[in-house]
Design a protein around this motif. Structure first.
Motif, PDB file in Angstrom:
ATOM      1  N   TYR A 126     -60.991  35.183  35.003  1.00  0.00           N
ATOM      2  CA  TYR A 126     -62.064  35.771  35.906  1.00  0.00           C
ATOM      3  C   TYR A 126     -63.480  35.895  35.950  1.00  0.00           C
ATOM      4  N   LEU A 155     -65.287  40.987  40.782  1.00  0.00           N
ATOM      5  CA  LEU A 155     -64.748  40.204  40.082  1.00  0.00           C
ATOM      6  C   LEU A 155     -63.733  39.456  40.954  1.00  0.00           C
ATOM      7  N   LEU A 157     -60.635  36.299  40.934  1.00  0.00           N
ATOM      8  CA  LEU A 157     -59.882  35.485  39.997  1.00  0.00           C
ATOM      9  C   LEU A 157     -59.696  33.823  40.161  1.00  0.00           C
ATOM     10  N   LEU A 182     -64.819  36.513  31.844  1.00  0.00           N
ATOM     11  CA  LEU A 182     -63.504  37.376  31.242  1.00  0.00           C
ATOM     12  C   LEU A 182     -61.912  37.573  31.719  1.00  0.00           C
ATOM     13  N   GLY A 197     -65.694  43.770  28.587  1.00  0.00           N
ATOM     14  CA  GLY A 197     -64.651  43.728  29.521  1.00  0.00           C
ATOM     15  C   GLY A 197     -64.409  45.522  29.902  1.00  0.00           C
ATOM     16  N   PRO A 198     -63.790  45.301  31.402  1.00  0.00           N
ATOM     17  CA  PRO A 198     -63.679  46.528  32.158  1.00  0.00           C
ATOM     18  C   PRO A 198     -62.397  47.434  31.499  1.00  0.00           C
ATOM     19  N   PHE A 201     -65.225  49.734  39.241  1.00  0.00           N
ATOM     20  CA  PHE A 201     -64.598  48.635  39.788  1.00  0.00           C
ATOM     21  C   PHE A 201     -63.234  49.320  40.641  1.00  0.00           C
ATOM     22  N   PHE A 233     -59.606  42.725  43.158  1.00  0.00           N
ATOM     23  CA  PHE A 233     -60.863  44.207  42.660  1.00  0.00           C
ATOM     24  C   PHE A 233     -62.343  44.102  44.066  1.00  0.00           C
ATOM     25  N   GLY A 234     -63.056  45.048  43.938  1.00  0.00           N
ATOM     26  CA  GLY A 234     -63.516  45.190  45.138  1.00  0.00           C
ATOM     27  C   GLY A 234     -65.171  44.816  44.114  1.00  0.00           C
ATOM     28  N   LYS A 235     -66.062  45.379  44.835  1.00  0.00           N
ATOM     29  CA  LYS A 235     -67.738  43.948  43.682  1.00  0.00           C
ATOM     30  C   LYS A 235     -68.325  45.198  43.223  1.00  0.00           C
TER      31      LYS A 235
END
Lengths: 113, 116
Positions: free
Chosen positions: A35, A43, A45, A90, B43-44, B89, B106-108
């Motif tokens: 990502y 995010l 892709l 990421l 990272g998330p 997120f 994913f949302g923003k």
């Protein structure tokens, strides 16, 4: 614990350079993802892979390619870096079955000058 | 077209109060939803998830509510702490069959600031 590592935390490259971003996971996961994260865009892709030597385009594949020669390693390649590819990159992995959760690496902040 | 929307880019709350982060989705095939938390330069990390067969899932201070008819979910943090300050997120997937094969949409993101 699942561990996803990325080769660099920070990287500075020049326009036109070929850039390799490496990602390694140690949990024998089948799925791997790349990502990019940009402010206000969330995010997005770029590419993903379900298995060795398999790859699928994500939402924004233009300007990128990937390589997955071994199960644990997924590389993102910028053939000719451009300034609009300055971003946080990421990598994530997930098992094929049993979990919808993706495990993320720490990210690589790439700056293209 | 955005399939997962987080309409609030930012949210500021006082320490000890409730934080409510909202997320809307458009694809009725989504049946599994996740929340991720992301600190700067990291990272998330996975926070909590919910399957469409439930309408609530709780884990300590974090609760996710799902309203399938409204295609809406929310994350509640009670009580909020300064360490909760991060970008959150929302993500969705079609877990049951289909071609997504583990892909998350994913949302923003919503940037939460918890003030002491």
């Amino acid at each position: 614990d699942v561990k996803v590592t990325q080769s660099s935390r920070y990287l500075v490259k020049r326009t036109g350079e070929k850039v390799f971003l490496e990602c390694v996971q140690d949990m024998d996961h089948e799925n791997m993802f790349w990502y990019r994260q940009d402010p206000g865009l969330g995010l997005r892709l770029i590419y993903f892979s379900y298995d060795v030597k398999m790859k699928e385009k994500g939402d924004i594949p233009e300007g990128y390619s990937v390589s997955r020669e071994k199960k644990e390693r997924f590389s993102l390649i910028l053939e000719s870096a451009s300034t609009n590819q300055t971003s946080m990159y990421l990598c994530a992995s997930s098992p094929w079955l049993g979990s919808n959760e993706q495990f993320f690496g720490p990210g690589t902040r790439l700056t293209v000058l | 077209d955005q399939q997962v929307k987080q309409n609030s880019p930012s949210l500021s709350v006082q320490e000890g109060r409730i934080s409510i982060l909202n997320c809307d989705y458009t694809n009725s095939m989504f049946d599994y939803f996740l929340w991720y938390k992301k600190y700067p330069a990291e990272g998330p990390t996975f926070l909590i998830s919910i399957s469409s067969i439930k309408d609530k899932n709780e884990d300590g201070r974090f609760t996710v509510f799902l309203n399938k008819s409204a295609k809406h979910l929310s994350l509640h943090i009670v009580p909020s702490q300064p360490g909760d300050s991060a970008v959150y997120f929302c993500a969705a997937t079609q877990a049951s069959g289909g071609g997504s094969q583990g892909n998350l949409i994913f949302g923003k993101g919503t940037k939460l600031s918890v003030k002491p």
